[in-house]
Design a protein around this motif. Structure first.
Motif, PDB file in Angstrom:
ATOM      1  N   GLY A  41      27.984  37.836  53.227  1.00 24.82           N
ATOM      2  CA  GLY A  41      28.613  37.259  54.399  1.00 24.82           C
ATOM      3  C   GLY A  41      29.255  35.913  54.151  1.00 24.82           C
ATOM      4  O   GLY A  41      30.084  35.453  54.949  1.00 24.82           O
ATOM      5  N   ALA A  42      28.899  35.274  53.047  1.00 26.11           N
ATOM      6  CA  ALA A  42      29.440  33.944  52.737  1.00 26.11           C
ATOM      7  C   ALA A  42      30.627  33.999  51.791  1.00 26.11           C
ATOM      8  O   ALA A  42      31.241  32.966  51.505  1.00 26.11           O
ATOM      9  N   VAL A  43      30.962  35.183  51.300  1.00 24.36           N
ATOM     10  CA  VAL A  43      32.046  35.302  50.320  1.00 24.36           C
ATOM     11  C   VAL A  43      33.393  35.069  50.996  1.00 24.36           C
ATOM     12  O   VAL A  43      33.687  35.638  52.051  1.00 24.36           O
ATOM     13  N   ASN A  44      34.206  34.226  50.376  1.00 26.19           N
ATOM     14  CA  ASN A  44      35.554  33.952  50.892  1.00 26.19           C
ATOM     15  C   ASN A  44      36.497  33.793  49.705  1.00 26.19           C
ATOM     16  O   ASN A  44      36.892  32.688  49.345  1.00 26.19           O
ATOM     17  N   PRO A  45      36.882  34.895  49.068  1.00 22.99           N
ATOM     18  CA  PRO A  45      37.615  34.806  47.801  1.00 22.99           C
ATOM     19  C   PRO A  45      39.062  34.373  47.982  1.00 22.99           C
ATOM     20  O   PRO A  45      39.717  34.721  48.964  1.00 22.99           O
ATOM     21  N   MET A  46      39.550  33.615  47.011  1.00 26.17           N
ATOM     22  CA  MET A  46      40.961  33.264  46.986  1.00 26.17           C
ATOM     23  C   MET A  46      41.729  34.387  46.297  1.00 26.17           C
ATOM     24  O   MET A  46      41.383  34.791  45.185  1.00 26.17           O
ATOM     25  N   PRO A  47      42.772  34.928  46.911  1.00 18.76           N
ATOM     26  CA  PRO A  47      43.546  35.994  46.266  1.00 18.76           C
ATOM     27  C   PRO A  47      44.471  35.412  45.198  1.00 18.76           C
ATOM     28  O   PRO A  47      45.190  34.441  45.443  1.00 18.76           O
ATOM     29  N   VAL A  48      44.419  35.964  44.012  1.00 21.56           N
ATOM     30  CA  VAL A  48      45.220  35.476  42.890  1.00 21.56           C
ATOM     31  C   VAL A  48      46.400  36.423  42.669  1.00 21.56           C
ATOM     32  O   VAL A  48      46.226  37.641  42.553  1.00 21.56           O
ATOM     33  N   ALA A  49      47.584  35.850  42.577  1.00 23.43           N
ATOM     34  CA  ALA A  49      48.799  36.648  42.425  1.00 23.43           C
ATOM     35  C   ALA A  49      49.202  36.833  40.973  1.00 23.43           C
ATOM     36  O   ALA A  49      49.862  37.823  40.626  1.00 23.43           O
ATOM     37  N   GLY A  50      48.825  35.914  40.095  1.00 26.33           N
ATOM     38  CA  GLY A  50      49.212  36.048  38.688  1.00 26.33           C
ATOM     39  C   GLY A  50      48.758  34.863  37.881  1.00 26.33           C
ATOM     40  O   GLY A  50      48.157  33.905  38.392  1.00 26.33           O
ATOM     41  N   GLY A  51      49.036  34.907  36.579  1.00 24.48           N
ATOM     42  CA  GLY A  51      48.672  33.821  35.689  1.00 24.48           C
ATOM     43  C   GLY A  51      49.445  33.892  34.393  1.00 24.48           C
ATOM     44  O   GLY A  51      49.900  34.967  33.978  1.00 24.48           O
ATOM     45  N   GLU A  52      49.581  32.769  33.751  1.00 28.70           N
ATOM     46  CA  GLU A  52      50.254  32.700  32.453  1.00 28.70           C
ATOM     47  C   GLU A  52      49.784  31.456  31.727  1.00 28.70           C
ATOM     48  O   GLU A  52      49.697  30.364  32.330  1.00 28.70           O
ATOM     49  N   GLY A  53      49.485  31.588  30.458  1.00 30.01           N
ATOM     50  CA  GLY A  53      49.031  30.443  29.686  1.00 30.01           C
ATOM     51  C   GLY A  53      47.745  29.880  30.233  1.00 30.01           C
ATOM     52  O   GLY A  53      46.741  30.577  30.366  1.00 30.01           O
ATOM     53  N   ARG A  54      47.753  28.613  30.608  1.00 31.42           N
ATOM     54  CA  ARG A  54      46.552  27.954  31.121  1.00 31.42           C
ATOM     55  C   ARG A  54      46.580  27.803  32.641  1.00 31.42           C
ATOM     56  O   ARG A  54      45.776  27.075  33.209  1.00 31.42           O
ATOM     57  N   TYR A  55      47.476  28.503  33.309  1.00 26.96           N
ATOM     58  CA  TYR A  55      47.615  28.382  34.759  1.00 26.96           C
ATOM     59  C   TYR A  55      47.487  29.746  35.441  1.00 26.96           C
ATOM     60  O   TYR A  55      47.804  30.787  34.850  1.00 26.96           O
ATOM     61  N   PHE A  56      47.015  29.725  36.684  1.00 24.70           N
ATOM     62  CA  PHE A  56      47.118  30.897  37.554  1.00 24.70           C
ATOM     63  C   PHE A  56      47.511  30.402  38.938  1.00 24.70           C
ATOM     64  O   PHE A  56      47.442  29.200  39.234  1.00 24.70           O
ATOM     65  N   TRP A  57      47.949  31.330  39.801  1.00 22.07           N
ATOM     66  CA  TRP A  57      48.471  30.915  41.098  1.00 22.07           C
ATOM     67  C   TRP A  57      48.107  31.920  42.178  1.00 22.07           C
ATOM     68  O   TRP A  57      47.801  33.083  41.900  1.00 22.07           O
ATOM     69  N   ASP A  58      48.102  31.421  43.417  1.00 20.62           N
ATOM     70  CA  ASP A  58      47.755  32.282  44.550  1.00 20.62           C
ATOM     71  C   ASP A  58      49.014  32.690  45.311  1.00 20.62           C
ATOM     72  O   ASP A  58      50.140  32.344  44.933  1.00 20.62           O
ATOM     73  N   TYR A  59      48.820  33.432  46.386  1.00 24.17           N
ATOM     74  CA  TYR A  59      49.948  33.954  47.148  1.00 24.17           C
ATOM     75  C   TYR A  59      50.574  32.908  48.058  1.00 24.17           C
ATOM     76  O   TYR A  59      51.650  33.129  48.621  1.00 24.17           O
ATOM     77  N   GLU A  60      49.893  31.765  48.191  1.00 24.92           N
ATOM     78  CA  GLU A  60      50.447  30.687  49.007  1.00 24.92           C
ATOM     79  C   GLU A  60      51.424  29.830  48.206  1.00 24.92           C
ATOM     80  O   GLU A  60      52.102  28.963  48.766  1.00 24.92           O
TER      81      GLU A  60
END
Length: 466
Positions: A41-60
């Motif tokens: 009930g406490a889970v609130n995951p951040m959705p990840v859209a992709g990543g490259e190298g040392r970075y990843f990013w979300d849909y925002e």
């Protein structure tokens, strides 16, 4: 259309930001996923859209510098082209073949791993991950020695399956023992940890000598003839990134030899470049009887783990069947990813980069940060494997967050973590520690960027000092 987010000046892929797509990802997750190590009930995951190298990013459209390497396994970084190509090439030829057949990538992966392993560790048994690797290493040790018992350290994590969670020394073991899910015949001991010495030591030499004397005492009281193996993370990972003092691992090796006990080195987290070497034991010139690995062997691109066996352990099963196996042992796609990873690491000097960045950028940078922040009690590590230990009082060394604490008691570290994320850096934390564990491919500029974000975030911890 592309846009730029915090943490990097690089443009995001076309189609981002896309908050609606992110909301759908989260909706599916919360409707159908059961998450590990969490109250659902406490889970609130951040959705990840992709990543490259040392970075990843979300849909925002927010980009994060990955100072976590996800689960400290993404050693070669996100979307490395050589590893992706190796997986695609294998998928075009054959995706699955049973482990009873010989497969080119399976055999090549085993050969490459054996080549970089120390001493006479020349055979590889593949698993799907680190917990299974530790399960099978212990099984091999028990059969080889004819003894039932295993020793492991209190400050340790070895996996979530029955034997592996019994070996584990952190609080995740407790609930499994209460539920009857853990297996028995495991005894724990205190490993070296000079900053919080169990042995009242004041120098590394004292800590080493007293920790070894304690371990021999445990062996004596548990009964040497009952002990099959000592399982030890070469550099303790989740439980603190504890680097052993000079002489300790050699002392463990000597105790094992003296009492006929096998030495199992858990290199699931510390192996494949994390410390700036193929295996952390290489720093101390020690050869275990068995090495368990996973994570960095192929940066987690496809699940893979395994056990590297010495010739002596292998010979136990030369004419007697080993009573264990897995459907996906040596999966071709996973092994292709391992071949691609190890080859790329060799060609690109990834281990050397990790060692240099740790020695020249991360280590000195963290020590400078410690001078500015009274909440920092100690920094320690090597390669791209570091911990920042946070305290309320440097003199008493009172932990910023009590051991095994959660909820409101964990607020001070939660605030530091939130500030890191707000600054565009994704950290790892455990109780009163922030772990600095970026991919082994990190550049000097990226390492400095992450340290600068951490530096600012630690002001959130400083207000709890005193």
């Amino acid at each position: 259309m592309s846009s730029t987010a915090s943490g990097s000046s690089a443009p995001l892929p076309a189609g981002l930001p896309d908050p609606e797509a992110g909301a759908r990802v989260v909706a599916d997750d919360r409707a159908h996923l059961f998450h590990s190590w969490a109250a659902q009930g406490a889970v609130n995951p951040m959705p990840v859209a992709g990543g490259e190298g040392r970075y990843f990013w979300d849909y925002e459209g927010r980009r994060y510098l990955d100072f976590s390497s996800q689960f400290i396994n993404l050693n070669i970084g996100h979307a490395h082209p050589k590893v992706v190509a190796a997986i695609k090439d294998q998928a075009d030829r054959i995706c699955m073949i049973a482990s009873t057949f010989a497969n080119d990538r399976r055999g090549e992966a085993a050969r490459l791993i054996a080549e970089i392993a120390p001493g006479d560790l020349n055979r590889v048994f593949f698993t799907n991950g680190g917990a299974e690797a530790n399960e099978h290493a212990v099984r091999m040790a028990r059969i080889h020695t004819g003894r039932p018992k295993v020793l492991s350290a209190y400050r340790s994590y070895h996996g979530g399956t029955a034997t592996a969670i019994s070996l584990t020394g952190d609080p995740r073991r407790w609930a499994n023992e209460n539920s009857g899910s853990a297996s028995g015949n495991v005894a724990h001991f205190f490993g070296p940890y000079l900053y919080r010495s169990h042995f009242h030591a004041t120098t590394e030499a004292e800590e080493c000598e007293r920790a070894l004397a304690h371990l021999e005492q445990v062996i004596t009281f548990e009964g040497p003839s009952t002990i099959a193996a000592i399982v030890l993370e070469t550099v303790v990972g989740t439980a603190g990134i504890l680097v052993p003092p000079p002489g300790y691992l050699a002392g463990v090796r000597e105790l094992c030899d003296r009492y006929g006990i096998l030495y199992i080195a858990d290199e699931v987290m510390s192996g494949f470049g994390r410390t700036g070497a193929w295996f952390a034991v290489d720093h101390w010139g020690v050869t275990p009887d068995l090495i368990t690995f996973a994570k960095g062997v192929n940066s987690g691109y496809v699940p893979l783990g395994g056990v590297i066996l010495s010739d002596a352990v292998h010979d136990t099963f030369r004419d007697v069947a080993y009573p264990g196996g897995l459907t996906y042992s040596g999966h071709p796609l996973a092994c292709a990813a391992a071949v691609g990873t190890i080859t790329a690491m060799r060609e690109e000097g990834v281990n050397e980069n990790a060692a240099r960045v740790g020695a020249e950028i991360i280590g000195p940078g963290l020590r400078e940060i410690a001078e500015r922040h009274p909440s920092v009690g100690e920094v320690r590590g090597l390669g791209v494997f570091w911990a920042v230990e946070l305290v309320r009082d440097r003199e008493t060394r009172e932990m910023l967050v009590p051991y095994a604490a959660g909820g409101e008691l964990a607020r001070p570290v939660d605030e530091v973590v939130a500030a890191c994320k707000e600054g565009g850096m994704w950290p790892v934390y455990n109780y009163n520690r922030i772990h600095v564990v970026p991919p082994c491919t990190i550049t000097d500029e990226e390492a400095r960027e992450g340290l600068a974000i951490l530096d600012q975030a630690l002001y959130a911890a400083d207000k709890y000092v005193g």
